[in-house]
Design a protein around this motif. Structure first.
Motif, PDB file in Angstrom:
ATOM      1  N   LYS A   7       0.790  -1.059  -0.142  1.00 58.02           N
ATOM      2  CA  LYS A   7      -0.231   0.160  -0.105  1.00 58.02           C
ATOM      3  C   LYS A   7       0.821   1.207  -0.078  1.00 58.02           C
ATOM      4  CE  LYS A   7      -3.591   0.196   2.408  1.00 58.02           C
ATOM      5  NZ  LYS A   7      -4.699  -0.087   3.585  1.00 58.02           N
ATOM      6  N   GLN A   8       2.162   1.182   0.856  1.00 60.65           N
ATOM      7  CA  GLN A   8       2.716   2.255   0.809  1.00 60.65           C
ATOM      8  C   GLN A   8       4.319   1.997   0.798  1.00 60.65           C
ATOM      9  OE1 GLN A   8       1.421   5.095   3.784  1.00 60.65           O
ATOM     10  NE2 GLN A   8       2.807   6.680   3.121  1.00 60.65           N
ATOM     11  N   ILE A   9       5.016   2.594   0.527  1.00 64.09           N
ATOM     12  CA  ILE A   9       6.865   2.376   0.901  1.00 64.09           C
ATOM     13  C   ILE A   9       7.227   3.575   1.866  1.00 64.09           C
ATOM     14  CG2 ILE A   9       8.834   2.333  -0.204  1.00 64.09           C
ATOM     15  CD1 ILE A   9       7.296  -0.301  -0.740  1.00 64.09           C
ATOM     16  N   VAL A  32      16.188  -1.400   3.995  1.00 62.57           N
ATOM     17  CA  VAL A  32      16.150  -0.055   3.239  1.00 62.57           C
ATOM     18  C   VAL A  32      15.097   0.634   2.913  1.00 62.57           C
ATOM     19  CG1 VAL A  32      18.372  -0.820   1.948  1.00 62.57           C
ATOM     20  CG2 VAL A  32      16.182  -1.186   0.881  1.00 62.57           C
ATOM     21  N   VAL A  33      14.085  -0.070   3.424  1.00 63.81           N
ATOM     22  CA  VAL A  33      12.583   0.623   3.148  1.00 63.81           C
ATOM     23  C   VAL A  33      11.627  -0.020   4.222  1.00 63.81           C
ATOM     24  CG1 VAL A  33      12.740   1.743   1.019  1.00 63.81           C
ATOM     25  CG2 VAL A  33      11.928  -0.555   1.117  1.00 63.81           C
ATOM     26  N   TRP A  34      10.768   0.528   4.547  1.00 61.94           N
ATOM     27  CA  TRP A  34       9.621   0.089   5.143  1.00 61.94           C
ATOM     28  C   TRP A  34       8.475  -0.177   4.213  1.00 61.94           C
ATOM     29  CZ3 TRP A  34      10.649  -2.396   9.581  1.00 61.94           C
ATOM     30  CH2 TRP A  34      11.764  -1.763  10.569  1.00 61.94           C
ATOM     31  N   ALA A  35       7.561  -1.201   4.273  1.00 60.15           N
ATOM     32  CA  ALA A  35       6.402  -1.232   3.247  1.00 60.15           C
ATOM     33  C   ALA A  35       5.142  -1.448   4.161  1.00 60.15           C
ATOM     34  CB  ALA A  35       6.654  -2.422   2.293  1.00 60.15           C
ATOM     35  N   LEU A  36       4.185  -1.041   3.888  1.00 63.03           N
ATOM     36  CA  LEU A  36       2.930  -1.094   4.474  1.00 63.03           C
ATOM     37  C   LEU A  36       2.120  -2.136   3.457  1.00 63.03           C
ATOM     38  CD1 LEU A  36       0.569  -0.452   6.612  1.00 63.03           C
ATOM     39  CD2 LEU A  36      -0.115   1.428   5.265  1.00 63.03           C
ATOM     40  N   VAL A  37       2.083  -3.239   3.919  1.00 60.88           N
ATOM     41  CA  VAL A  37       1.529  -4.368   3.458  1.00 60.88           C
ATOM     42  C   VAL A  37       0.072  -4.772   3.632  1.00 60.88           C
ATOM     43  CG1 VAL A  37       1.821  -6.600   2.671  1.00 60.88           C
ATOM     44  CG2 VAL A  37       3.704  -5.368   2.885  1.00 60.88           C
ATOM     45  N   LYS A  41      -5.904 -10.481   5.947  1.00 59.33           N
ATOM     46  CA  LYS A  41      -6.543 -10.254   7.135  1.00 59.33           C
ATOM     47  C   LYS A  41      -6.250  -8.755   7.791  1.00 59.33           C
ATOM     48  CE  LYS A  41      -5.938 -15.076   8.514  1.00 59.33           C
ATOM     49  NZ  LYS A  41      -5.121 -15.852   9.474  1.00 59.33           N
ATOM     50  N   THR A  42      -5.252  -8.280   7.269  1.00 61.63           N
ATOM     51  CA  THR A  42      -4.760  -6.988   8.194  1.00 61.63           C
ATOM     52  C   THR A  42      -3.794  -6.184   7.347  1.00 61.63           C
ATOM     53  OG1 THR A  42      -4.305  -5.930  10.112  1.00 61.63           O
ATOM     54  CG2 THR A  42      -3.074  -7.798   9.437  1.00 61.63           C
ATOM     55  N   ASP A  43      -3.295  -4.938   7.910  1.00 63.02           N
ATOM     56  CA  ASP A  43      -2.076  -4.420   7.237  1.00 63.02           C
ATOM     57  C   ASP A  43      -1.091  -4.520   8.385  1.00 63.02           C
ATOM     58  OD1 ASP A  43      -3.841  -3.454   5.261  1.00 63.02           O
ATOM     59  OD2 ASP A  43      -4.093  -1.522   5.948  1.00 63.02           O
ATOM     60  N   VAL A  44       0.254  -4.659   7.891  1.00 64.82           N
ATOM     61  CA  VAL A  44       1.369  -4.909   8.516  1.00 64.82           C
ATOM     62  C   VAL A  44       2.468  -3.968   7.719  1.00 64.82           C
ATOM     63  CG1 VAL A  44       0.764  -6.957   9.525  1.00 64.82           C
ATOM     64  CG2 VAL A  44       2.009  -6.768   7.347  1.00 64.82           C
TER      65      VAL A  44
END
Length: 97
Positions: A7-9, A32-37, A41-44
């Motif tokens: 969903k977002q980097i 090197v990046v965080w990702a909103l996945v 069931k949920t977003d992590v």
């Protein structure tokens, strides 16, 4: 495993590592990046190492076998791998537990 989507980097600030492997034989990979996945069931939020950026189908793999994430200076990584008992301070969750 169901397909997951990014969903977002987000940029990483600091020196973060993803911890994989086992309690006795850990592997630390620099994030090197965080990702909103978004999973079924949920977003992590997951940390992504450079070698997995842009790999088709890698998103589901980002969620597997991760004991946790730690922020440590890069120069401490070799010591932590050689002395894995020191990772206990980070309260990681290992797959074999």
């Amino acid at each position: 495993m169901p397909k997951s989507t990014v969903k977002q980097i987000l940029p990483v600030s600091g020196s973060w590592f993803r911890v994989l492997g086992t309690k006795d034989n850990p592997v630390l990979e620099k994030i090197v990046v965080w990702a909103l996945v978004n999973t079924e069931k949920t977003d992590v939020i997951v940390g992504v190492p450079r070698q997995e950026l842009g790999v088709i189908g890698a998103v589901d793999g980002w969620l597997e076998d991760v004991a946790g994430y730690i922020e440590v200076p890069a120069e401490d990584v070799d010591r932590l791998i050689q002395h894995p008992e020191e990772l206990a301070q980070f309260e990681l969750v290992w797959a074999e537990e």
